[in-house]
Scaffold this motif. Structure first.
Motif, short mmCIF file in Angstrom:
data_model
loop_
_atom_site.label_atom_id
_atom_site.label_comp_id
_atom_site.label_asym_id
_atom_site.label_seq_id
_atom_site.Cartn_x
_atom_site.Cartn_y
_atom_site.Cartn_z
N ILE A 1 48.76 -0.51 49.75
CA ILE A 1 49.09 -0.16 51.13
C ILE A 1 50.58 -0.39 51.34
CG2 ILE A 1 48.65 -0.60 53.58
CD1 ILE A 1 45.91 -1.76 52.75
N VAL B 1 51.61 3.22 65.64
CA VAL B 1 51.34 3.07 64.21
C VAL B 1 50.90 4.40 63.61
CG1 VAL B 1 49.80 1.97 62.52
CG2 VAL B 1 50.83 0.61 64.35
N ILE C 1 49.24 6.44 60.33
CA ILE C 1 48.39 6.35 59.14
C ILE C 1 48.53 7.65 58.36
CG2 ILE C 1 46.06 6.02 58.23
CD1 ILE C 1 45.30 4.87 60.98
N PHE D 1 40.74 2.55 58.07
CA PHE D 1 41.70 2.56 59.17
C PHE D 1 41.23 3.43 60.33
CE2 PHE D 1 44.79 1.31 55.70
CZ PHE D 1 44.91 0.00 56.16
N ARG E 1 40.93 2.16 64.08
CA ARG E 1 41.51 2.96 65.16
C ARG E 1 40.51 3.16 66.29
NH1 ARG E 1 43.45 9.27 64.40
NH2 ARG E 1 44.39 9.54 66.45
N VAL F 1 47.61 4.66 67.79
CA VAL F 1 47.56 4.92 66.35
C VAL F 1 47.42 6.42 66.11
CG1 VAL F 1 46.34 4.45 64.19
CG2 VAL F 1 46.48 2.67 65.96
N SER G 1 47.02 9.51 63.17
CA SER G 1 46.67 9.86 61.79
C SER G 1 47.12 11.28 61.49
CB SER G 1 45.16 9.74 61.58
OG SER G 1 44.73 8.41 61.70
N VAL H 1 50.88 2.87 55.95
CA VAL H 1 50.65 2.49 57.34
C VAL H 1 51.95 1.90 57.86
CG1 VAL H 1 49.28 1.14 58.96
CG2 VAL H 1 48.21 2.02 56.88
N LYS H 2 52.60 2.60 58.79
CA LYS H 2 53.90 2.15 59.27
C LYS H 2 54.02 2.36 60.78
CE LYS H 2 56.53 2.67 55.00
NZ LYS H 2 57.83 3.01 54.42
N ALA I 1 52.28 -2.53 62.66
CA ALA I 1 51.64 -2.03 61.44
C ALA I 1 50.90 -3.16 60.73
CB ALA I 1 52.68 -1.40 60.53
N VAL J 1 46.79 -3.42 60.07
CA VAL J 1 46.23 -3.53 58.73
C VAL J 1 45.38 -4.79 58.60
CG1 VAL J 1 46.82 -3.93 56.30
CG2 VAL J 1 47.97 -2.12 57.59
#
Length: 292
Positions: A113, A131, A133, A178, A182, A191, A193, A249-250, A275, A279
């Motif tokens: 990760i 965040v 993903i 994740f 979420r 979050v 994606s 994941v940032k 982040a 996680v």
């Protein structure tokens, strides 16, 4: 002569076997883990440590002759977790590509990760600290640049072609984990994606970013992209495309525009910490999911 060669070969084989056994023993006892957390900057490391203390996890710095310094976070949920610093970006010694190859082999980790900060794609739909993903990565440096000529074959410029560049999907079980977090987690940030642009460039220009997105997606929209960063592309070296071991994941620290330099110093700690919190929450929830 043949006997001498055979004896030398057998001695060499025995010596190599001893080295391999020692290396394997060290790996099993000191470095074996399920999940590797990668970070690239001092801020990312600091916020990872703060997050570990918030959740009551150890963050013990250790050193190993094979990989250098690393951080032992113990067992989180059902997984043993180590954190390791990479160089910023994918390139060069100890960049994310180098570290992913070496550390996966050394630790037998089944998942990597990449944590930290990234740029967002749309100020109207995203906020600092949100965040991201990576459901997939797009390695935008991998492209064809062709001579562009008029009907008389005189040079008029060049053409950038992304037709051979494909998306690389992240590890599905990590995406699922994740996605659960979420849906079930109670977080103060949003979050997102989707796809991440990943490459070696430090992008501080909206004009470049919009042109890049247009060339990739042939539209004026985001094309499913949610942001961009520099380390994820290196993780592609750790596994084949059909069986990825990675995810990124940032948190959003900036928007790759002319306000970036003014914002990032203030915003990057929040981005990195969000982040990390996301996680860690997901890893803890995984224990509950497996127990159900």
């Amino acid at each position: 002569m043949i006997c001498l060669f055979t004896n030398l070969f057998n001695k060499l084989k025995t010596a190599i076997s001893g080295i391999v056994c020692t290396w394997t023993h060290n790996t099993d006892s000191d470095l074996k883990c399920d999940i590797l957390l990668f970070f690239a900057t001092q801020t990312e490391k600091e916020q990872l440590e703060i997050g570990a203390h918030e959740f009551g996890f150890p963050f013990k710095e250790k050193s190993n002759s094979q990989i250098g310094s690393y951080y032992d976070l113990g067992t989180i949920g059902p997984n043993r977790v180590l954190a390791v610093k990479t160089r910023m970006g994918a390139f060069f010694h100890k960049g994310s590509a180098s570290q992913a190859i070496v550390l996966q082999a050394t630790t037998s980790a089944t998942s990597i990760i990449q944590l930290g900060m990234a740029f967002g794609i749309d100020r109207d739909a995203q906020n600092h600290g949100d965040v991201l993903i990576s459901e997939w990565l797009f390695p935008y440096d991998y492209r064809t640049i062709e001579h562009d000529a008029d009907e008389h074959q005189e040079a008029e410029g060049y053409r950038i072609d992304y037709n051979r560049t494909t998306k690389f999907r992240a590890k599905q079980s990590l995406i699922n984990m994740f996605d659960r977090e979420r849906s079930l987690g109670d977080h103060t940030f949003v979050v997102h994606s989707g796809g991440l642009l990943s490459g070696g460039s430090r992008i501080f220009s909206q004009l470049f970013l919009r042109k890049l997105l247009f060339r990739i997606s042939s539209s004026s929209g985001t094309g499913g992209f949610i942001g961009g960063e520099m380390e994820g592309v290196g993780l592609l070296a750790a596994s084949n495309k059909a069986n990825p071991v990675w995810i990124v994941v940032k948190g959003i620290s900036d928007f790759a525009d002319d306000q970036r330099h003014e914002e990032i110093i203030e915003r990057r700690p929040e981005a990195c910490l969000n982040a990390v919190r996301f996680v860690f929450s997901a890893l803890l929830r995984e224990e509950t999911v497996q127990a159900e």
